[in-house]
Motif scaffolding. Structure first.
Motif, PDB file in Angstrom:
ATOM      1  N   LYS A 128     -13.867   1.171 -36.632  1.00 29.49           N
ATOM      2  CA  LYS A 128     -13.565   0.620 -35.187  1.00 29.49           C
ATOM      3  C   LYS A 128     -14.000   1.588 -33.901  1.00 29.49           C
ATOM      4  CE  LYS A 128     -10.826  -2.533 -36.988  1.00 29.49           C
ATOM      5  NZ  LYS A 128     -11.212  -4.021 -36.597  1.00 29.49           N
ATOM      6  N   PRO A 129     -13.871   0.925 -32.892  1.00 25.44           N
ATOM      7  CA  PRO A 129     -14.330   1.828 -31.442  1.00 25.44           C
ATOM      8  C   PRO A 129     -13.407   3.020 -31.472  1.00 25.44           C
ATOM      9  CG  PRO A 129     -14.601  -0.453 -31.098  1.00 25.44           C
ATOM     10  CD  PRO A 129     -13.847  -0.380 -32.393  1.00 25.44           C
ATOM     11  N   TYR A 130     -14.034   4.247 -30.794  1.00 30.28           N
ATOM     12  CA  TYR A 130     -13.168   5.472 -30.331  1.00 30.28           C
ATOM     13  C   TYR A 130     -12.103   4.640 -29.477  1.00 30.28           C
ATOM     14  CZ  TYR A 130     -16.588   8.696 -32.881  1.00 30.28           C
ATOM     15  OH  TYR A 130     -16.965   9.593 -33.726  1.00 30.28           O
ATOM     16  N   SER A 131     -10.908   5.484 -29.309  1.00 28.45           N
ATOM     17  CA  SER A 131      -9.984   5.150 -28.428  1.00 28.45           C
ATOM     18  C   SER A 131     -10.487   5.843 -27.171  1.00 28.45           C
ATOM     19  CB  SER A 131      -8.660   5.531 -28.745  1.00 28.45           C
ATOM     20  OG  SER A 131      -8.275   4.820 -29.942  1.00 28.45           O
ATOM     21  N   ALA A 132     -10.014   5.395 -26.072  1.00 26.49           N
ATOM     22  CA  ALA A 132     -10.270   5.781 -24.800  1.00 26.49           C
ATOM     23  C   ALA A 132      -9.110   6.470 -23.957  1.00 26.49           C
ATOM     24  CB  ALA A 132     -10.784   4.468 -23.696  1.00 26.49           C
ATOM     25  N   PHE A 133      -9.362   6.793 -23.123  1.00 28.02           N
ATOM     26  CA  PHE A 133      -8.162   7.719 -22.222  1.00 28.02           C
ATOM     27  C   PHE A 133      -6.772   6.865 -22.070  1.00 28.02           C
ATOM     28  CE2 PHE A 133      -5.849   9.108 -18.384  1.00 28.02           C
ATOM     29  CZ  PHE A 133      -5.599  10.421 -18.747  1.00 28.02           C
ATOM     30  N   GLY A 134      -5.717   7.461 -22.865  1.00 28.49           N
ATOM     31  CA  GLY A 134      -4.507   6.843 -22.572  1.00 28.49           C
ATOM     32  C   GLY A 134      -4.275   5.817 -23.837  1.00 28.49           C
ATOM     33  N   GLN A 135      -5.278   5.570 -24.710  1.00 27.72           N
ATOM     34  CA  GLN A 135      -5.224   4.642 -25.947  1.00 27.72           C
ATOM     35  C   GLN A 135      -4.468   5.438 -27.104  1.00 27.72           C
ATOM     36  OE1 GLN A 135      -8.980   2.966 -26.096  1.00 27.72           O
ATOM     37  NE2 GLN A 135      -8.066   1.045 -25.103  1.00 27.72           N
ATOM     38  N   VAL A 136      -4.051   4.785 -27.948  1.00 28.59           N
ATOM     39  CA  VAL A 136      -3.429   5.273 -29.067  1.00 28.59           C
ATOM     40  C   VAL A 136      -4.382   5.956 -30.156  1.00 28.59           C
ATOM     41  CG1 VAL A 136      -1.903   4.802 -31.356  1.00 28.59           C
ATOM     42  CG2 VAL A 136      -1.469   3.673 -29.262  1.00 28.59           C
ATOM     43  N   CYS A 137      -4.182   6.999 -30.673  1.00 29.35           N
ATOM     44  CA  CYS A 137      -5.017   7.905 -31.484  1.00 29.35           C
ATOM     45  C   CYS A 137      -4.162   8.731 -32.634  1.00 29.35           C
ATOM     46  CB  CYS A 137      -5.795   8.984 -30.890  1.00 29.35           C
ATOM     47  SG  CYS A 137      -4.588  10.055 -29.683  1.00 29.35           S
ATOM     48  N   GLY A 138      -4.654   9.439 -33.396  1.00 30.15           N
ATOM     49  CA  GLY A 138      -4.136  10.302 -34.371  1.00 30.15           C
ATOM     50  C   GLY A 138      -3.780   9.807 -35.952  1.00 30.15           C
ATOM     51  N   GLY A 139      -3.927  10.685 -36.874  1.00 30.35           N
ATOM     52  CA  GLY A 139      -3.724  10.231 -38.246  1.00 30.35           C
ATOM     53  C   GLY A 139      -4.915   9.443 -38.548  1.00 30.35           C
ATOM     54  N   ILE A 140      -4.848   8.547 -39.849  1.00 31.64           N
ATOM     55  CA  ILE A 140      -5.788   8.043 -40.315  1.00 31.64           C
ATOM     56  C   ILE A 140      -5.764   6.338 -40.212  1.00 31.64           C
ATOM     57  CG2 ILE A 140      -6.356   9.550 -42.072  1.00 31.64           C
ATOM     58  CD1 ILE A 140      -4.814   7.780 -44.093  1.00 31.64           C
ATOM     59  N   ILE A 141      -4.430   6.009 -39.444  1.00 27.26           N
ATOM     60  CA  ILE A 141      -4.369   4.533 -39.341  1.00 27.26           C
ATOM     61  C   ILE A 141      -4.667   4.274 -37.644  1.00 27.26           C
ATOM     62  CG2 ILE A 141      -2.746   4.544 -41.077  1.00 27.26           C
ATOM     63  CD1 ILE A 141      -0.240   4.530 -38.878  1.00 27.26           C
ATOM     64  N   ASN A 142      -5.309   5.056 -36.758  1.00 30.65           N
ATOM     65  CA  ASN A 142      -5.555   4.969 -35.518  1.00 30.65           C
ATOM     66  C   ASN A 142      -6.945   5.576 -35.509  1.00 30.65           C
ATOM     67  OD1 ASN A 142      -2.900   4.264 -34.441  1.00 30.65           O
ATOM     68  ND2 ASN A 142      -2.166   6.189 -34.902  1.00 30.65           N
ATOM     69  N   PRO A 143      -7.597   5.039 -34.376  1.00 30.01           N
ATOM     70  CA  PRO A 143      -9.276   5.640 -34.078  1.00 30.01           C
ATOM     71  C   PRO A 143      -9.044   6.840 -33.537  1.00 30.01           C
ATOM     72  CG  PRO A 143      -8.720   3.300 -33.159  1.00 30.01           C
ATOM     73  CD  PRO A 143      -7.311   3.820 -33.588  1.00 30.01           C
ATOM     74  N   ALA A 144     -10.096   7.439 -33.683  1.00 30.15           N
ATOM     75  CA  ALA A 144     -10.220   8.887 -33.168  1.00 30.15           C
ATOM     76  C   ALA A 144     -10.640   8.767 -31.654  1.00 30.15           C
ATOM     77  CB  ALA A 144     -11.214   9.669 -33.732  1.00 30.15           C
TER      78      ALA A 144
END
Length: 229
Positions: A128-144
């Motif tokens: 999946k595309p990397y998360s942008a500023f303010g978007q969800v991240c963290g762990g292995i179930i969210n994008p970097a």
């Protein structure tokens, strides 16, 4: 009317077309000579491995996962693989594209700009595309997070501007934070500051114009005090 002149022109044109047509490239099998002046190619599944300091070599089978590859003196990888280095490396799995399977037992990586996002109970994920500023991240179930950003939490956070290093600007309109072990110290009447090392026991702390105390210490005053245990 078909004349001798017409016949001559037809023969001449046919000869010219034949002369201009590129000759078919010679293709040979395993362990046969390739390359060289004639630029002889190899059959499907083979690669031309040149001898040292030579323009000719032998047709060699393409190599599998983990085997040496790269350059003109080593075999190419199988079509489903890619070489880790253009001169000399090892064959590895090709990076997966958007929404293709990644991770899992074989550890397939994602292409540039993508991260492997796992399902809640899956042993593999999807690119999946990397998360942008303010978007969800963290762990292995969210994008970097994308470049120059960091996640506010290791497991489940939001992407923010990456922390600044010591003596770099922090705070301000963008709210840039500092790297671990540093705190943002503002100059008087300024809307931005610089990242400074956190204060140790007995050092000045408190407010926006002084460093915060190091982890495990507290400041004796919220505006201006000293760090104590």
């Amino acid at each position: 009317m078909f004349t001798s002149t017409t016949l001559f022109l037809s023969i001449a044109l046919a000869f010219a077309n034949t002369a201009m047509a590129a000759p078919a490239r010679l293709v040979v099998g395993s362990n046969e000579l390739c390359g060289g002046f004639a630029a002889t190619g190899c059959k499907e599944g083979l690669t031309c491995v040149l001898d040292q300091f030579s323009t000719a070599g032998k047709c060699t089978p393409k190599v599998a996962l983990g085997q040496v590859c790269g350059g003109v003196n080593n075999p190419a990888c199988l079509d489903t693989l890619t070489c880790s280095d253009s001169v000399k490396g090892v064959c590895k799995l090709k990076a997966a594209s958007l929404d293709q399977t990644c991770g899992g037992f074989v550890g397939v990586a994602c292409s540039e700009g993508l991260s492997c996002v796992y399902a809640q109970s899956g042993s593999a994920g999807k690119c999946k595309p990397y998360s942008a500023f303010g978007q969800v991240c963290g762990g292995i179930i969210n994008p970097a997070c994308d470049k120059n950003l960091e996640c506010s939490d290791k497991l489940n956070g939001v992407c923010r501007l990456a922390g600044a290093a010591e003596n770099q600007l922090c705070g301000g309109f963008a709210g840039v934070g500092c790297k671990e072990g540093l705190s943002c110290v503002y100059a008087p009447a300024s809307s931005a500051g610089k990242c400074m090392v956190k204060a140790a026991v007995g050092q000045v702390c408190g407010g926006m114009n002084n460093a915060a105390c190091a982890d495990g210490l507290t400041c004796s005053d919220s505006v201006k005090g000293v760090c104590r245990k």
